[in-house]
Design a protein around this motif. Structure first.
Motif, mmCIF file in Angstrom:
data_model
loop_
_atom_site.group_PDB
_atom_site.id
_atom_site.type_symbol
_atom_site.label_atom_id
_atom_site.label_comp_id
_atom_site.label_asym_id
_atom_site.label_seq_id
_atom_site.Cartn_x
_atom_site.Cartn_y
_atom_site.Cartn_z
ATOM 1 N N ARG A 47 0.843 -1.095 -0.014
ATOM 2 C CA ARG A 47 -0.124 0.151 -0.136
ATOM 3 C C ARG A 47 0.836 1.078 -0.042
ATOM 4 O O ARG A 47 1.167 1.777 1.082
ATOM 5 C CB ARG A 47 -0.763 -0.079 1.063
ATOM 6 N N GLU A 48 1.350 1.782 -1.040
ATOM 7 C CA GLU A 48 2.349 2.827 -1.323
ATOM 8 C C GLU A 48 1.862 3.450 -2.483
ATOM 9 O O GLU A 48 1.694 3.280 -3.595
ATOM 10 C CB GLU A 48 3.612 2.049 -1.646
ATOM 11 N N ILE A 49 1.915 4.917 -2.215
ATOM 12 C CA ILE A 49 2.088 5.724 -3.340
ATOM 13 C C ILE A 49 3.365 6.617 -3.509
ATOM 14 O O ILE A 49 4.262 6.463 -2.668
ATOM 15 C CB ILE A 49 1.009 7.101 -3.077
ATOM 16 N N MET A 50 3.631 7.044 -4.845
ATOM 17 C CA MET A 50 5.070 7.460 -5.167
ATOM 18 C C MET A 50 4.678 8.977 -5.647
ATOM 19 O O MET A 50 3.667 9.001 -6.374
ATOM 20 C CB MET A 50 5.571 6.380 -6.049
ATOM 21 N N LEU A 51 5.759 9.573 -5.354
ATOM 22 C CA LEU A 51 5.903 10.834 -5.899
ATOM 23 C C LEU A 51 7.285 11.062 -6.588
ATOM 24 O O LEU A 51 8.193 11.143 -5.884
ATOM 25 C CB LEU A 51 5.700 12.045 -4.931
ATOM 26 N N HIS A 52 7.122 11.107 -7.944
ATOM 27 C CA HIS A 52 8.406 11.344 -8.530
ATOM 28 C C HIS A 52 9.046 12.843 -8.548
ATOM 29 O O HIS A 52 8.172 13.847 -8.621
ATOM 30 C CB HIS A 52 8.236 10.860 -10.028
ATOM 31 N N GLY A 110 -0.387 1.872 4.387
ATOM 32 C CA GLY A 110 -1.215 0.887 5.094
ATOM 33 C C GLY A 110 -0.487 -0.407 5.068
ATOM 34 O O GLY A 110 0.375 -0.696 4.478
ATOM 35 N N GLU A 111 -1.277 -1.473 5.707
ATOM 36 C CA GLU A 111 -0.645 -2.681 5.877
ATOM 37 C C GLU A 111 -0.815 -3.321 4.388
ATOM 38 O O GLU A 111 -1.548 -3.053 3.513
ATOM 39 C CB GLU A 111 -1.568 -3.624 6.677
ATOM 40 N N PRO A 112 0.207 -4.136 3.922
ATOM 41 C CA PRO A 112 0.253 -4.469 2.614
ATOM 42 C C PRO A 112 -0.909 -5.350 2.139
ATOM 43 O O PRO A 112 -1.622 -5.267 1.132
ATOM 44 C CB PRO A 112 1.346 -5.716 2.806
ATOM 45 N N SER A 113 -1.731 -6.114 3.277
ATOM 46 C CA SER A 113 -2.916 -6.646 2.704
ATOM 47 C C SER A 113 -4.141 -5.682 2.432
ATOM 48 O O SER A 113 -5.179 -6.425 1.807
ATOM 49 C CB SER A 113 -3.250 -7.886 3.625
ATOM 50 N N GLY A 114 -3.995 -4.639 2.920
ATOM 51 C CA GLY A 114 -5.141 -3.741 2.549
ATOM 52 C C GLY A 114 -6.376 -3.931 3.411
ATOM 53 O O GLY A 114 -6.339 -3.991 4.557
ATOM 54 N N GLY A 115 -7.400 -3.688 2.930
ATOM 55 C CA GLY A 115 -8.560 -3.604 3.345
ATOM 56 C C GLY A 115 -9.418 -2.463 3.002
ATOM 57 O O GLY A 115 -9.111 -2.040 1.729
ATOM 58 N N ARG A 124 -0.930 -8.127 -1.298
ATOM 59 C CA ARG A 124 0.227 -7.812 -1.790
ATOM 60 C C ARG A 124 1.365 -7.636 -0.599
ATOM 61 O O ARG A 124 1.079 -6.753 0.374
ATOM 62 C CB ARG A 124 0.228 -6.281 -2.516
ATOM 63 N N MET A 125 2.339 -8.315 -0.384
ATOM 64 C CA MET A 125 3.282 -8.272 0.369
ATOM 65 C C MET A 125 4.301 -7.068 0.073
ATOM 66 O O MET A 125 4.595 -6.952 -1.098
ATOM 67 C CB MET A 125 4.015 -9.776 0.703
ATOM 68 N N GLY A 126 4.926 -6.788 1.199
ATOM 69 C CA GLY A 126 5.892 -5.620 1.116
ATOM 70 C C GLY A 126 7.145 -6.108 0.651
ATOM 71 O O GLY A 126 7.360 -7.326 0.729
ATOM 72 N N ARG A 127 7.674 -5.391 -0.132
ATOM 73 C CA ARG A 127 8.969 -5.853 -0.982
ATOM 74 C C ARG A 127 10.084 -6.057 0.119
ATOM 75 O O ARG A 127 10.199 -5.231 0.994
ATOM 76 C CB ARG A 127 9.233 -4.946 -2.004
ATOM 77 N N GLU A 128 10.830 -7.066 -0.300
ATOM 78 C CA GLU A 128 12.265 -7.231 0.489
ATOM 79 C C GLU A 128 13.075 -6.355 0.023
ATOM 80 O O GLU A 128 13.270 -5.911 -1.160
ATOM 81 C CB GLU A 128 12.650 -8.737 0.275
ATOM 82 N N SER A 129 13.529 -5.551 0.959
ATOM 83 C CA SER A 129 14.462 -4.277 0.405
ATOM 84 C C SER A 129 15.768 -4.451 0.718
ATOM 85 O O SER A 129 16.319 -4.292 1.785
ATOM 86 C CB SER A 129 13.938 -3.210 1.289
ATOM 87 N N ASP A 130 16.633 -4.950 -0.230
ATOM 88 C CA ASP A 130 18.035 -5.075 -0.076
ATOM 89 C C ASP A 130 18.910 -4.261 -1.070
ATOM 90 O O ASP A 130 19.988 -4.084 -1.416
ATOM 91 C CB ASP A 130 18.426 -6.477 -0.396
#
Length: 169
Positions: A47-52, A110-115, A124-130
């Motif tokens: 649950r992510e919004i992006m601003l370029h 929000g939580e990855p699973s939404g609602g 949608r699971m949060g991304r593994e961030s490496d």
């Protein structure tokens, strides 16, 4: 601690910058504020919004702070930079649009699973961030349900104007 105000469709959220953890990133972001643009919703990570960030607002910053691993938490705000032509997976097979430089804020609301409106959507699971190019630079300290709903609305209704500015107290 410095704070930023996020404004989206008549709703607001306040985030506190992590000056004590990533001071260089926080300084650079503070110096370009305010920024505004049409925010988009991520479909794959969470649950992510992006601003370029565009034009003179583009930041080319190395990662700072602890190396990020694991699922991103709701309320996290990340700065992300990708150099032009950076290949991730099969990206070089994509169009030139996907090979351009990218400088953005990723706002996890929000939580990855939404609602809510997305309750019937797949989890949608949060991304593994490496990735070395991500820096967690702020966290929500006040985000109303209306703000979170406005973020979710972007996923269903399309781009919306987002403004991020300094919160002077």
């Amino acid at each position: 601690m410095r704070k930023v105000l996020l404004e989206l469709n008549g709703t607001t959220a306040v985030a506190e910058m992590l000056d004590d953890v990533v001071p260089n990133t926080c300084d650079a972001i503070w110096n370009i504020l305010p920024v505004e643009g049409m925010s988009i919703h991520a479909n794959w990570s969470s649950r992510e919004i992006m601003l370029h960030l565009e034009g003179d607002k583009i930041l080319r910053l190395p990662a700072e702070g602890p190396r990020r691993r694991g699922t991103t938490a709701p309320g996290d705000i990340i700065f992300y930079w990708r150099s032009p032509q950076m290949s991730r997976g099969k990206q070089l097979a994509y169009s030139a649009q996907f090979q351009r430089e990218l400088s953005e804020f990723a706002i996890f609301y929000g939580e990855p699973s939404g609602g809510g409106m997305a309750a019937d959507d797949p989890v949608r699971m949060g991304r593994e961030s490496d990735l070395q190019t991500q820096t967690l630079f702020a966290r929500f300290v006040d985000a109303s349900p209306e703000f979170r709903h406005a973020c979710e609305d972007i996923r269903h209704k399309g781009l919306q104007k987002l403004v991020v500015r300094r919160l002077e107290e």
